[in-house]
Write a protein that holds these residues in place. Structure first.
Motif, short mmCIF file in Angstrom:
data_model
loop_
_atom_site.label_atom_id
_atom_site.label_comp_id
_atom_site.label_asym_id
_atom_site.label_seq_id
_atom_site.Cartn_x
_atom_site.Cartn_y
_atom_site.Cartn_z
N ASN A 21 -25.37 66.70 -3.28
CA ASN A 21 -24.57 65.27 -3.25
C ASN A 21 -23.95 65.05 -1.74
OD1 ASN A 21 -21.66 65.76 -4.44
ND2 ASN A 21 -23.23 66.46 -6.32
N VAL A 22 -23.91 63.65 -2.41
CA VAL A 22 -22.80 63.34 -0.91
C VAL A 22 -21.66 63.02 -0.38
CG1 VAL A 22 -22.09 60.73 -1.42
CG2 VAL A 22 -22.45 61.07 0.65
N GLN A 23 -20.84 63.34 -2.02
CA GLN A 23 -19.44 63.89 -2.35
C GLN A 23 -19.11 65.14 -1.82
OE1 GLN A 23 -21.46 62.49 -5.15
NE2 GLN A 23 -20.67 60.09 -5.55
N ALA A 24 -20.15 66.20 -2.25
CA ALA A 24 -19.78 67.31 -2.25
C ALA A 24 -19.99 67.44 -0.12
CB ALA A 24 -21.09 68.47 -2.38
N PHE A 25 -21.08 67.03 0.66
CA PHE A 25 -20.62 66.86 1.91
C PHE A 25 -19.49 66.21 2.28
CE2 PHE A 25 -22.32 63.58 5.45
CZ PHE A 25 -22.07 64.92 6.36
N ALA A 26 -18.78 64.93 1.50
CA ALA A 26 -18.13 64.54 2.35
C ALA A 26 -15.96 65.41 2.00
CB ALA A 26 -17.94 63.13 1.72
N VAL A 27 -16.30 65.51 1.05
CA VAL A 27 -15.32 67.08 1.12
C VAL A 27 -16.11 68.15 2.11
CG1 VAL A 27 -14.09 68.36 -0.68
CG2 VAL A 27 -14.82 66.03 -1.52
N ALA A 28 -16.52 68.64 2.03
CA ALA A 28 -16.75 70.08 3.02
C ALA A 28 -16.22 69.16 4.37
CB ALA A 28 -18.30 70.13 2.76
N PHE A 29 -16.88 67.85 4.84
CA PHE A 29 -16.77 67.67 5.92
C PHE A 29 -14.91 67.57 6.78
CE2 PHE A 29 -16.37 64.17 9.17
CZ PHE A 29 -17.42 64.63 10.58
N LYS A 30 -14.97 66.85 5.46
CA LYS A 30 -12.77 66.03 5.47
C LYS A 30 -11.86 67.24 5.87
CE LYS A 30 -9.54 63.76 5.19
NZ LYS A 30 -8.90 63.27 3.51
N LYS A 31 -12.70 68.73 4.96
CA LYS A 31 -11.63 69.93 4.58
C LYS A 31 -11.60 70.17 5.68
CE LYS A 31 -11.40 74.21 1.84
NZ LYS A 31 -11.80 74.98 1.33
N LYS A 32 -13.05 70.43 6.68
CA LYS A 32 -13.50 70.90 7.85
C LYS A 32 -12.75 69.70 9.37
CE LYS A 32 -15.65 73.36 10.85
NZ LYS A 32 -15.12 74.91 11.45
N THR A 33 -12.90 69.00 9.14
CA THR A 33 -12.00 67.97 10.87
C THR A 33 -11.28 66.90 10.07
OG1 THR A 33 -13.76 65.53 9.31
CG2 THR A 33 -15.11 67.77 11.09
N GLY A 34 -11.02 67.32 8.67
CA GLY A 34 -9.52 66.03 9.02
C GLY A 34 -9.91 64.66 8.59
N THR A 35 -11.48 64.76 8.72
CA THR A 35 -11.33 62.46 8.75
C THR A 35 -12.96 62.77 8.11
OG1 THR A 35 -12.24 61.01 10.60
CG2 THR A 35 -12.68 63.05 10.88
N THR A 36 -13.51 61.38 7.57
CA THR A 36 -14.19 60.91 6.79
C THR A 36 -15.95 61.39 8.27
OG1 THR A 36 -14.44 58.79 7.08
CG2 THR A 36 -12.50 60.34 5.70
N PRO A 37 -17.13 61.53 7.32
CA PRO A 37 -17.68 61.31 7.96
C PRO A 37 -18.40 59.98 8.25
CG PRO A 37 -18.08 62.10 5.68
CD PRO A 37 -17.50 61.90 6.04
N SER A 38 -18.05 58.79 7.99
CA SER A 38 -17.71 57.30 8.16
C SER A 38 -17.59 57.28 9.25
CB SER A 38 -17.72 56.33 6.78
OG SER A 38 -18.25 56.70 5.30
N ILE A 39 -16.39 57.90 9.44
CA ILE A 39 -15.41 57.41 10.79
C ILE A 39 -15.39 57.67 11.83
CG2 ILE A 39 -12.72 57.51 11.63
CD1 ILE A 39 -11.64 56.59 8.61
#
Length: 559
Positions: free
Chosen positions: A530-548
């Protein structure tokens, strides 16, 4: 006869006080005075036998209704004496209101007003809404007497339409009658007529002959206002004999209006005949009302025209006596009512309004403070969100720049370029590293398999777990987990997420079509359920969000 009376007394023993009281008023209201007096005597006898002070007081109250003024006043004084030590009750307010009614009935309105005002004072001290209401109603009768019918109507209307268990059916009917009289005097004829019809229906249902006659009398007054003189005369002539037996005050008022109706027809002889009878009644009862001035003025003028000096002198003398009494009462009432009743009420109303305004101001100020706090919170959250978004954009820009630079040089490791984004916090994920040693040949084998896993981008498959990956590379989960922890510096979940996020960071920069996918499609493409798991992992890894991140890529490519 005595035996029959004793039998009646004995039969009363089965009734409670409340039932006896109801029977008393039923007899009294239907002019069965001997029967009502018998019940009042038994009531008092029963209360004294039981030594019940409150009911003894009520017994004195019931008995005073059928007594002449001096005796009735003594019974009321007895009420005051027996209730003087009773705390927290509606006495002495009730005693004073009863005394005020006796004075009013006997045309001593000055004493009546003083009793009502004092009774009101005690009722307010006890916060007794019912006694306060009774005092207000009785004072409204006095206001009506001196011609302040608009003010009186307000009180009668309030308690007529908002009973709140304060008034019983009898009092409700009395206020309707009083309100009708006020409406007729201030020419609110339509409102008066509606209430007259309502009262006539009620009286017919209850079969109360006195009320039937009383509403006929009020209907005649209404006809008189409409200049239907003959109709008014017919009604007044019909009801007079019944009214005079019950209430001389209303009977005298009926005679006054009958005379007015004859005057409307220019029948002077009938006017004089009616007014002469009225004067005779006034002398018997010594009860006056302001309109009597008109009566005596008419009689004086009539006999002046007839040149009957003897009658003229007689009615001048009667006028002066009545006028003196009316003037004394009117002057006292018109002075004392505003001072003792209207002004305190206005001051209380003013205080209530001030308190209400203060409360409203407090609520207003509290609301303003609350709204300001909400506004400050919104502003704070807004600027915090803007600051966070700015930081996220900066991180995204640095990531994009790093990937573009790596792609152009093909030799720089992204982790070395912006190490702070990939640095593993001390003790963050390595604290769970397994300390037992995996055989060296097994470690080398697992690392080799992991390299294949990474190079072939098998981490993009959905549903990868430590268990199935261990099974695929033909090892056990303990060896695999220990190897990843010791050689990758992270646990399995972080290892898998980092591979996916590194992949998506680079692919989003390179692949315009991939960037056009919706976030759920991108998440599914790189192995997330799901997209929520992706967004959490992305933010934790990079400090920003996929959309930005995607938005900044688009901005950088359009520059």
């Amino acid at each position: 006869m005595a035996d029959a009376q004793n039998h009646n007394i004995d039969s009363l023993s089965e009734f409670k006080y409340s039932q006896l009281k109801n029977k008393f008023y039923d007899y009294y209201d239907h002019n069965q005075f001997p029967q009502s007096e018998q019940i009042a005597k038994y009531y008092l006898q029963k209360a004294k036998k039981e030594k019940n002070a409150l009911e003894i007081a009520e017994g004195y109250n019931l008995i005073h209704f059928n007594k002449d003024f001096p005796v009735a006043l003594k019974y009321i004084d007895s009420i005051a004496a027996i209730t003087k030590d009773i705390k927290g009750s509606f006495y002495p307010a009730r005693t004073l209101l009863i005394k005020g009614n006796l004075y009013y009935k006997n045309d001593n309105l000055k004493a009546a007003l003083d009793s009502y005002i004092l009774g009101l004072k005690y009722a307010k001290e006890q916060n007794d809404e019912r006694q306060i209401a009774y005092a207000d109603i009785n004072i409204a009768y006095i206001n009506s007497y001196i011609g302040k019918n608009a003010e009186a109507a307000k009180i009668f209307r309030r308690y007529l339409y908002n009973r709140n268990d304060i008034t019983d059916d009898y009092q409700h009917n009395q206020m309707r009658i009083a309100l009708i009289s006020c409406y007729l005097d201030i020419n609110k004829l339509d409102s008066a007529n509606i209430l007259i019809r309502e009262g006539q229906i009620s009286a017919s249902i209850s079969k109360n002959n006195y009320d039937i006659n009383l509403y006929s009398f009020l209907s005649a007054k209404y006809d008189l206002k409409q200049r239907k003189y003959k109709t008014a005369i017919t009604k007044l002539s019909k009801v007079y004999d019944d009214i005079v037996r019950i209430n001389p005050n209303n009977a005298n008022n009926a005679l006054y209006n009958l005379g007015k109706a004859y005057d409307g027809l220019k029948n002077k002889e009938k006017v004089v005949e009616t007014y002469t009878k009225l004067d005779s009644n006034v002398q018997k009862t010594n009860i006056t009302f302001p309109e009597l001035r008109e009566v005596y003025t008419y009689l004086i003028d009539y006999y002046k025209e007839k040149n009957d000096k003897e009658k003229q002198l007689y009615y001048i003398d009667r006028f002066l006596k009545v006028d003196k009494k009316l003037d004394e009462q009117f002057q006292y009432l018109s002075t004392e009512l505003p001072k003792k009743y209207d002004t305190p009420n206005l001051l209380q109303e003013k205080e209530e309004i001030i308190n209400d305004l203060k409360n409203k101001k407090i609520i207003l100020y509290a609301s303003i403070v609350f709204l300001l706090l909400i506004l400050l919170l919104v502003v704070y959250l807004y600027y915090k969100a803007k600051k966070t978004a700015k930081e996220h954009r900066k991180i995204a820009q640095e990531l994009i720049h790093s990937i573009e630079k790596r792609n152009s040089e093909s030799t720089i490791d992204i982790k070395k370029e912006i190490p702070e984004l990939y640095q593993i916090p001390e003790h963050a994920e390595t604290e769970n590293i397994i300390t037992k040693t995996v055989p060296e040949e097994v470690t080398l084998f697992i690392l080799n398999e992991l390299e294949t896993f990474e190079n072939k981008q098998l981490f993009l498959k959905n549903g990868i777990t430590l268990v199935n990956l261990a099974k695929n590379i033909k090892t056990n989960t303990s060896y695999l987990s220990e190897t990843i922890n010791n050689h990758k510096g992270k646990n399995f979940t972080s290892y898998l997420n980092d591979l996916r996020i590194d992949y998506v960071l680079e692919r989003l920069v390179k692949d315009k079509k991939f960037r056009s996918y919706k976030l759920p499609a991108i998440a599914e493409e790189i192995g997330y359920n799901n997209v929520q798991a992706f967004a959490v992992a992305f933010k934790k890894k990079t400090g920003t969000t996929p959309s930005i991140y995607i938005k900044e890529i688009e901005n950088s490519t359009t520059v």
